[in-house]
Write a protein that holds these residues in place. Structure first.
Motif, short mmCIF file in Angstrom:
data_model
loop_
_atom_site.label_atom_id
_atom_site.label_comp_id
_atom_site.label_asym_id
_atom_site.label_seq_id
_atom_site.Cartn_x
_atom_site.Cartn_y
_atom_site.Cartn_z
N PRO A 181 -8.51 -5.70 -2.70
CA PRO A 181 -8.19 -4.98 -1.40
C PRO A 181 -8.96 -3.62 -1.87
N PRO A 194 0.81 -3.00 4.78
CA PRO A 194 -0.44 -2.45 5.69
C PRO A 194 0.36 -2.61 7.00
N VAL A 207 0.82 -1.30 -0.09
CA VAL A 207 0.12 -0.05 -0.10
C VAL A 207 0.99 1.21 -0.04
N THR A 246 -8.27 -3.23 4.93
CA THR A 246 -7.87 -3.76 3.62
C THR A 246 -9.17 -4.36 2.86
#
Length: 306
Positions: A249, A195, A185, A215
């Protein structure tokens, strides 16, 4: 249920080899048999072979060694009672569990993290045990974390997290994998990261659960993949390996952790960890890293016998 795609099978082996299992079969009278073990090992991918060990003194020795096949059921972290049931003498171990016959005919338990239904390939006498080698004919996996066993006690992602709840100054991250890809991310500075979040008053378990929920993926915390002193943030960093078999996601994207895809990872420790994941994913064997951002050691997740 998945077909026997070699890549999917390798991923299943790499994810679940360390869990507590219940090995099942049908006897000559069509009655289900089973015992608890965590000596489940991959032997070959072509053909797909696995092995389990059965003590010669087992009451089910003759039935298992003469069976046409067996199934290996990898228990979920919520199934300690199932493990205990099949580890102790009982006239009907299947009375308290839901099960059905797998495609090859062996009993498959409900709610497990994974199952492998096998045809008997060979029975090998080995001292006070017999080695049952099975050829995998069908298998399936689920995102539920597996149940582990070490040093005389059960180990689950929840118990590992609870042991760390009292610590302060902790960063937690989720290495969410799909096959040999991982979810990355965007950070606020434009670089990429896993994350991650700093653990606050809510505690480590709740922080990790929130992180995964954000997510938008249907996955749960797996085992701890790395524990190290994060010198950039001045805290301890704990990374959990999670499996996300499907879904899109809310943010970020799944990428293969190759050098070209990791150029925007600013954290050198995270870069090293993702490089390690890439090599381990190819082999299907994972370990746990202990150390700091500069040096440490990877301890393989050992297998034993209950």
């Amino acid at each position: 249920m998945s077909d026997l795609d070699p890549r999917a099978l390798r991923t299943a082996f790499g994810t679940f080899m360390t869990g507590v299992t219940v090995v099942t079969a049908m006897d000559d009278d069509g009655q289900p048999l089973g015992f608890t073990a965590n000596s489940f090992t991959s032997v070959s991918l072509d053909p797909p072979l696995v092995l389990v060990c059965l003590a010669n003194r087992s009451a089910n020795y003759e039935a298992f060694t003469k069976a046409s096949g067996f199934a290996v059921n990898v228990l979920a972290e919520t199934q300690k009672d199932v493990s205990n049931t099949f580890a102790r003498p009982s006239e009907n171990r299947f009375a308290s569990v839901n099960w059905s016959k797998g495609p090859q005919g062996a009993p498959v338990l409900e709610g497990v993290s994974a199952w492998f239904d096998c045809a008997m390939h060979k029975v090998v006498p080995a001292g006070d045990h017999a080695i049952l080698i099975g050829e995998v004919k069908a298998f399936d996996t689920a995102p539920a974390p597996g149940l582990g066993y070490a040093r005389g006690a059960y180990v689950t992602p929840a118990s590992e997290a609870e042991a760390l709840e009292g610590q302060t100054g902790v960063m937690v991250s989720a290495l969410i994998k799909r096959g040999d890809t991982v979810l990355l991310v965007d950070r606020k500075d434009g670089n990429l990261t896993l994350p991650e979040a700093r653990v606050g008053k809510e505690g480590l378990s709740a922080t990790l659960a929130r992180l995964i929920d954000e997510t938008g993926l249907k996955t749960e915390a797996g085992f701890i993949y790395a524990v190290y002193e994060d010198s950039l943030r001045g805290c301890q960093h704990i990374t959990f390996l999670c499996d996300a078999p499907e879904g899109t996601p809310r943010g970020g994207t799944f990428v293969t952790p190759e050098p070209s895809a990791l150029m925007d990872i600013a954290d050198p420790a995270m870069l090293t960890m993702l490089t390690r994941f890439a090599s381990e994913a190819k082999l299907g064997n994972f370990g746990v890293y202990y150390g700091n951002a500069r040096s440490g050691e990877v301890r393989p997740i050992n297998k034993g016998t209950i």
